[in-house]
Design a protein around this motif. Sequence first.
Motif, PDB file in Angstrom:
ATOM      1  N   LEU A 219       0.840  -1.208   0.000  1.00 16.13           N
ATOM      2  CA  LEU A 219       0.000   0.000   0.000  1.00 16.13           C
ATOM      3  C   LEU A 219       0.870   1.252   0.000  1.00 16.13           C
ATOM      4  O   LEU A 219       0.617   2.196  -0.760  1.00 16.13           O
ATOM      5  CB  LEU A 219      -0.915  -0.005   1.220  1.00 16.13           C
ATOM      6  N   MET A 220       1.907   1.255   0.815  1.00 10.75           N
ATOM      7  CA  MET A 220       2.801   2.409   0.885  1.00 10.75           C
ATOM      8  C   MET A 220       3.545   2.622  -0.432  1.00 10.75           C
ATOM      9  O   MET A 220       3.827   3.754  -0.830  1.00 10.75           O
ATOM     10  CB  MET A 220       3.802   2.229   2.019  1.00 10.75           C
ATOM     11  N   ARG A 221       3.843   1.540  -1.107  1.00  9.68           N
ATOM     12  CA  ARG A 221       4.597   1.648  -2.361  1.00  9.68           C
ATOM     13  C   ARG A 221       3.752   2.163  -3.524  1.00  9.68           C
ATOM     14  O   ARG A 221       4.244   2.309  -4.637  1.00  9.68           O
ATOM     15  CB  ARG A 221       5.219   0.286  -2.701  1.00  9.68           C
ATOM     16  N   LYS A 222       2.480   2.450  -3.257  1.00  6.84           N
ATOM     17  CA  LYS A 222       1.650   3.113  -4.269  1.00  6.84           C
ATOM     18  C   LYS A 222       2.078   4.575  -4.435  1.00  6.84           C
ATOM     19  O   LYS A 222       1.722   5.222  -5.423  1.00  6.84           O
ATOM     20  CB  LYS A 222       0.180   3.048  -3.874  1.00  6.84           C
ATOM     21  N   ILE A 223       2.800   5.088  -3.445  1.00  7.71           N
ATOM     22  CA  ILE A 223       3.342   6.447  -3.535  1.00  7.71           C
ATOM     23  C   ILE A 223       4.653   6.355  -4.321  1.00  7.71           C
ATOM     24  O   ILE A 223       5.614   5.747  -3.837  1.00  7.71           O
ATOM     25  CB  ILE A 223       3.607   7.030  -2.134  1.00  7.71           C
ATOM     26  N   PRO A 224       4.703   6.893  -5.532  1.00  7.97           N
ATOM     27  CA  PRO A 224       5.872   6.714  -6.399  1.00  7.97           C
ATOM     28  C   PRO A 224       7.216   7.012  -5.741  1.00  7.97           C
ATOM     29  O   PRO A 224       8.165   6.245  -5.896  1.00  7.97           O
ATOM     30  CB  PRO A 224       5.590   7.688  -7.557  1.00  7.97           C
ATOM     31  N   VAL A 225       7.295   8.114  -4.996  1.00  9.75           N
ATOM     32  CA  VAL A 225       8.584   8.482  -4.410  1.00  9.75           C
ATOM     33  C   VAL A 225       9.012   7.469  -3.346  1.00  9.75           C
ATOM     34  O   VAL A 225      10.200   7.192  -3.175  1.00  9.75           O
ATOM     35  CB  VAL A 225       8.532   9.915  -3.816  1.00  9.75           C
ATOM     36  N   LEU A 226       8.048   6.878  -2.633  1.00  9.53           N
ATOM     37  CA  LEU A 226       8.378   5.853  -1.646  1.00  9.53           C
ATOM     38  C   LEU A 226       8.683   4.524  -2.326  1.00  9.53           C
ATOM     39  O   LEU A 226       9.490   3.741  -1.837  1.00  9.53           O
ATOM     40  CB  LEU A 226       7.226   5.679  -0.653  1.00  9.53           C
TER      41      LEU A 226
END
Length: 231
Positions: free
Chosen positions: A127-134
């Motif tokens: 879920l967190m890796r849906k944020i491109p920069v993360l």
Amino acid sequence: QVQKAISLYENHLDKKDMQSQYQKTKNLIIAHLQDAVKDLKTIWTQSEIKEKDVNDIQTCLDIYDAIKTSSSLKSHILQSALNDIYNNVIRQASYFEEIAKKVVQLVENKNEKSLSSAEILIKQLILMRKIPVLENKTSESYYRTFSTLSDFLLDLKRETLAELAKISQEHQSFDDERIYENLVKLESGKWISTFRENIHIDIMQNVQEEIHEQLKKLKVDLTNISIDFGI
């Protein structure tokens, strides 16, 4: 726009008042972004990240990108303030690392709930890796964590196959409890196939084939036993 108005109408307006309004506007923008980052910090202290939380994080980064790429805004916002806001968000990637470490710890415990508990944490990481920069910042840790999970499943498979092989070996005792426990653990890791296609299917197929092989050998051994009833 306020800055332009100061230059264009400096002879008609109170320049000092206009400068004050300009500074207030700029400070409000910075304060808004800084408040957004503070709000995000509460997300990282939660026991579980939700879809809404991910959207809030991305919204904050979108605002940052909008200012960074806007010539009309960028020139009026201190670069140091922008960088501070961005870095404050990025630093929270350490939360990802904490979850990844928990997954590894669960696997190292090697109990029957290790894999089912790890599933909840892995969903958090994804879920967190849906944020491109993360996603970019956490790739190495993410794949390393999945590698640890895969190794755990393979170790369970090797251990189970070794115990099963003892069934048909003379002068060898096998641990039926260990076989059962390992099968329960393997079954609880079925969810991994959602993210790593075929790994769980291949492992379970290998185990099933060995069980069938051992059953065949037992059948042959049983048919070769001659029983003398003394009749």
